[in-house]
Structure formats: structure tokens, C-alpha cells
Design a protein around this motif. Structure first.
Motif, PDB file in Angstrom:
ATOM      1  N   GLN A  90       0.893  -1.277   0.027  1.00 49.65           N
ATOM      2  CA  GLN A  90      -0.100   0.102  -0.033  1.00 49.65           C
ATOM      3  C   GLN A  90       0.941   1.311   0.056  1.00 49.65           C
ATOM      4  N   TYR A  91       2.229   1.213   0.331  1.00 47.08           N
ATOM      5  CA  TYR A  91       2.800   2.397   0.877  1.00 47.08           C
ATOM      6  C   TYR A  91       4.227   2.230  -0.019  1.00 47.08           C
ATOM      7  N   THR A  92       4.228   1.319  -1.120  1.00 44.14           N
ATOM      8  CA  THR A  92       5.502   1.181  -1.813  1.00 44.14           C
ATOM      9  C   THR A  92       6.301   2.365  -2.293  1.00 44.14           C
ATOM     10  N   ASN A  93       7.580   2.470  -1.977  1.00 42.25           N
ATOM     11  CA  ASN A  93       8.209   3.700  -2.490  1.00 42.25           C
ATOM     12  C   ASN A  93       8.066   5.117  -1.384  1.00 42.25           C
ATOM     13  N   GLN A  94       7.121   4.833  -0.392  1.00 34.36           N
ATOM     14  CA  GLN A  94       6.566   6.140   0.230  1.00 34.36           C
ATOM     15  C   GLN A  94       7.677   6.072   1.421  1.00 34.36           C
ATOM     16  N   PHE A  95       8.373   5.024   1.871  1.00 31.17           N
ATOM     17  CA  PHE A  95       9.001   4.973   3.217  1.00 31.17           C
ATOM     18  C   PHE A  95      10.414   4.314   2.704  1.00 31.17           C
ATOM     19  N   THR A  96      11.516   4.523   3.355  1.00 36.34           N
ATOM     20  CA  THR A  96      13.018   4.054   3.214  1.00 36.34           C
ATOM     21  C   THR A  96      12.951   2.793   4.092  1.00 36.34           C
ATOM     22  N   HIS A  97      12.189   2.799   5.294  1.00 36.17           N
ATOM     23  CA  HIS A  97      12.360   1.706   6.101  1.00 36.17           C
ATOM     24  C   HIS A  97      10.791   1.363   6.638  1.00 36.17           C
ATOM     25  N   TYR A  98      10.886   0.082   7.012  1.00 34.55           N
ATOM     26  CA  TYR A  98       9.668  -0.269   7.799  1.00 34.55           C
ATOM     27  C   TYR A  98       9.785  -1.277   8.723  1.00 34.55           C
ATOM     28  N   ILE A  99       9.363  -0.872   9.962  1.00 36.77           N
ATOM     29  CA  ILE A  99       9.460  -1.569  11.254  1.00 36.77           C
ATOM     30  C   ILE A  99       8.562  -2.496  11.544  1.00 36.77           C
ATOM     31  N   ILE A 100       8.398  -3.838  11.343  1.00 33.64           N
ATOM     32  CA  ILE A 100       6.945  -4.620  11.546  1.00 33.64           C
ATOM     33  C   ILE A 100       7.196  -5.108  12.721  1.00 33.64           C
ATOM     34  N   ALA A 101       5.848  -5.144  13.505  1.00 39.05           N
ATOM     35  CA  ALA A 101       5.599  -5.590  14.984  1.00 39.05           C
ATOM     36  C   ALA A 101       4.175  -6.132  14.903  1.00 39.05           C
ATOM     37  N   GLU A 102       3.942  -6.922  15.905  1.00 42.12           N
ATOM     38  CA  GLU A 102       2.684  -7.728  16.082  1.00 42.12           C
ATOM     39  C   GLU A 102       2.042  -6.896  17.284  1.00 42.12           C
ATOM     40  N   ASP A 103       1.045  -6.981  17.511  1.00 41.68           N
ATOM     41  CA  ASP A 103       0.132  -6.017  18.531  1.00 41.68           C
ATOM     42  C   ASP A 103       0.597  -6.562  20.010  1.00 41.68           C
ATOM     43  N   ASP A 104       0.785  -7.834  20.234  1.00 42.75           N
ATOM     44  CA  ASP A 104       1.315  -8.329  21.288  1.00 42.75           C
ATOM     45  C   ASP A 104       2.736  -8.289  21.835  1.00 42.75           C
ATOM     46  N   TYR A 105       3.480  -7.484  20.917  1.00 40.38           N
ATOM     47  CA  TYR A 105       5.036  -7.248  21.365  1.00 40.38           C
ATOM     48  C   TYR A 105       4.974  -5.961  21.411  1.00 40.38           C
ATOM     49  N   ILE A 106       5.569  -5.229  22.745  1.00 42.69           N
ATOM     50  CA  ILE A 106       5.692  -3.826  22.762  1.00 42.69           C
ATOM     51  C   ILE A 106       7.006  -3.194  22.930  1.00 42.69           C
ATOM     52  N   PRO A 107       7.318  -2.347  22.098  1.00 42.35           N
ATOM     53  CA  PRO A 107       8.484  -1.460  22.223  1.00 42.35           C
ATOM     54  C   PRO A 107       8.681  -0.911  23.598  1.00 42.35           C
ATOM     55  N   ASN A 108       9.962  -0.807  23.917  1.00 42.96           N
ATOM     56  CA  ASN A 108      10.169  -0.525  25.448  1.00 42.96           C
ATOM     57  C   ASN A 108      11.516   0.140  25.735  1.00 42.96           C
ATOM     58  N   ILE A 109      11.831   0.753  24.496  1.00 47.80           N
ATOM     59  CA  ILE A 109      13.363   1.657  24.497  1.00 47.80           C
ATOM     60  C   ILE A 109      12.903   2.864  23.847  1.00 47.80           C
ATOM     61  N   ASP A 110      13.284   4.133  24.424  1.00 47.10           N
ATOM     62  CA  ASP A 110      13.020   5.369  23.751  1.00 47.10           C
ATOM     63  C   ASP A 110      14.039   5.276  22.377  1.00 47.10           C
ATOM     64  N   ASN A 111      13.628   5.868  21.381  1.00 45.25           N
ATOM     65  CA  ASN A 111      14.425   6.074  20.021  1.00 45.25           C
ATOM     66  C   ASN A 111      14.703   4.477  19.278  1.00 45.25           C
ATOM     67  N   PHE A 112      13.854   3.552  19.670  1.00 41.77           N
ATOM     68  CA  PHE A 112      14.141   2.338  19.244  1.00 41.77           C
ATOM     69  C   PHE A 112      14.293   2.072  17.712  1.00 41.77           C
ATOM     70  N   ASP A 113      13.237   3.123  17.099  1.00 40.81           N
ATOM     71  CA  ASP A 113      13.341   3.280  15.528  1.00 40.81           C
ATOM     72  C   ASP A 113      14.482   3.632  15.031  1.00 40.81           C
ATOM     73  N   THR A 114      15.153   4.543  15.735  1.00 43.85           N
ATOM     74  CA  THR A 114      16.482   5.265  15.295  1.00 43.85           C
ATOM     75  C   THR A 114      17.610   4.302  15.422  1.00 43.85           C
ATOM     76  N   ILE A 115      17.561   3.340  16.498  1.00 45.44           N
ATOM     77  CA  ILE A 115      18.714   2.373  16.716  1.00 45.44           C
ATOM     78  C   ILE A 115      18.539   1.426  15.503  1.00 45.44           C
ATOM     79  N   LEU A 116      17.131   1.042  15.210  1.00 49.09           N
ATOM     80  CA  LEU A 116      17.184  -0.173  14.511  1.00 49.09           C
ATOM     81  C   LEU A 116      17.670   0.392  12.956  1.00 49.09           C
TER      82      LEU A 116
END
Length: 126
Positions: A90-116
């Protein structure tokens, strides 16, 4: 001159409102609440709703959060990988990176996206 493309990241969240081993119906609410408590630089947060995942209460995350999230409906009842691929399509070529997750896994570190993203970019340079 460095003409590097600006980094744009889409956080794609696969969901399911049906039966699970754990009967909690708050996975999505807790996940998004925590996501907005953390510092991040995400350009878009995409929640995928697959066919058959029709418990409206599950997707009632409050107006404030709902205004910051894009909800898309997947016209098939499949697992996470199908939802991730569908969101990418749906968003091909609109983003350079995709972070994928499931709803029952929760991020827990500030700036996790920048780190990845930095880990991926560093890997490209090797």
C-alpha cells in the motif's frame, strides 16, 4: 555532494481481535499507548486490520491516539506476514524503512526506531 534520500520510517503493526491463548482484549491499546510514551521519529504508524478481525472494541484506542495512526483493512484473513506484505504494497516507495511488529509485542526503549534504522544503515556500509 551526498544526495542520500531522507529516511522515512513506517511502523507496521499486525493485529488480531479474535481468540488467543491469553484472553486480554487490550493488546493494541497497551501497545499504542506505550508507543506514544516513548521517544521516536516514526513518520507513520500503520495498524493493519485483517478480514475477520472485527471486534470494534479492540480497535477503539481513543480519539487522540486514533488521530496519529493510519488504520488499513486487509481484505484477507491471514497471519502477520500477509499483513506486513499488504501494508508494504500500500505504501511502496513512500518510506525508506519499515519496522514490523505484532500487537502483542511492545516496544520499550526510547528511540528504538532510530537504533534499528542505524543498525541497518551501518550494515549497508560494510
Amino acid at each position: 555532494m551526498n544526495m542520500q534520500k531522507a529516511i522515512r520510517t513506517n511502523y507496521v503493526l499486525a493485529t488480531w481481535s479474535g481468540n488467543r491463548y491469553n484472553k486480554s482484549k487490550d493488546y493494541l491499546k497497551v501497545h499504542l499507548k506505550r508507543l506514544f510514551e516513548l521517544k521516536h521519529s516514526l513518520d507513520q504508524i500503520t495498524v493493519v486490520i485483517p478480514l475477520g478481525s472485527d471486534n470494534e472494541d479492540y480497535y477503539d484506542v481513543g480519539e487522540e491516539i486514533k488521530s496519529k495512526v493510519v488504520f488499513i483493512h486487509r481484505p484477507a484473513n491471514d497471519r502477520s506476514y500477509g499483513q506486513f506484505i499488504y501494508a508494504y504494497q500500500q505504501y511502496t516507495n513512500q518510506f525508506t524503512h519499515y519496522i514490523i511488529a505484532e500487537d502483542d509485542y511492545i516496544p520499550n526503549i526510547d528511540n528504538f526506531d532510530t537504533i534499528l534504522v542505524q543498525l541497518i544503515e551501518d550494515k549497508k556500509l560494510r
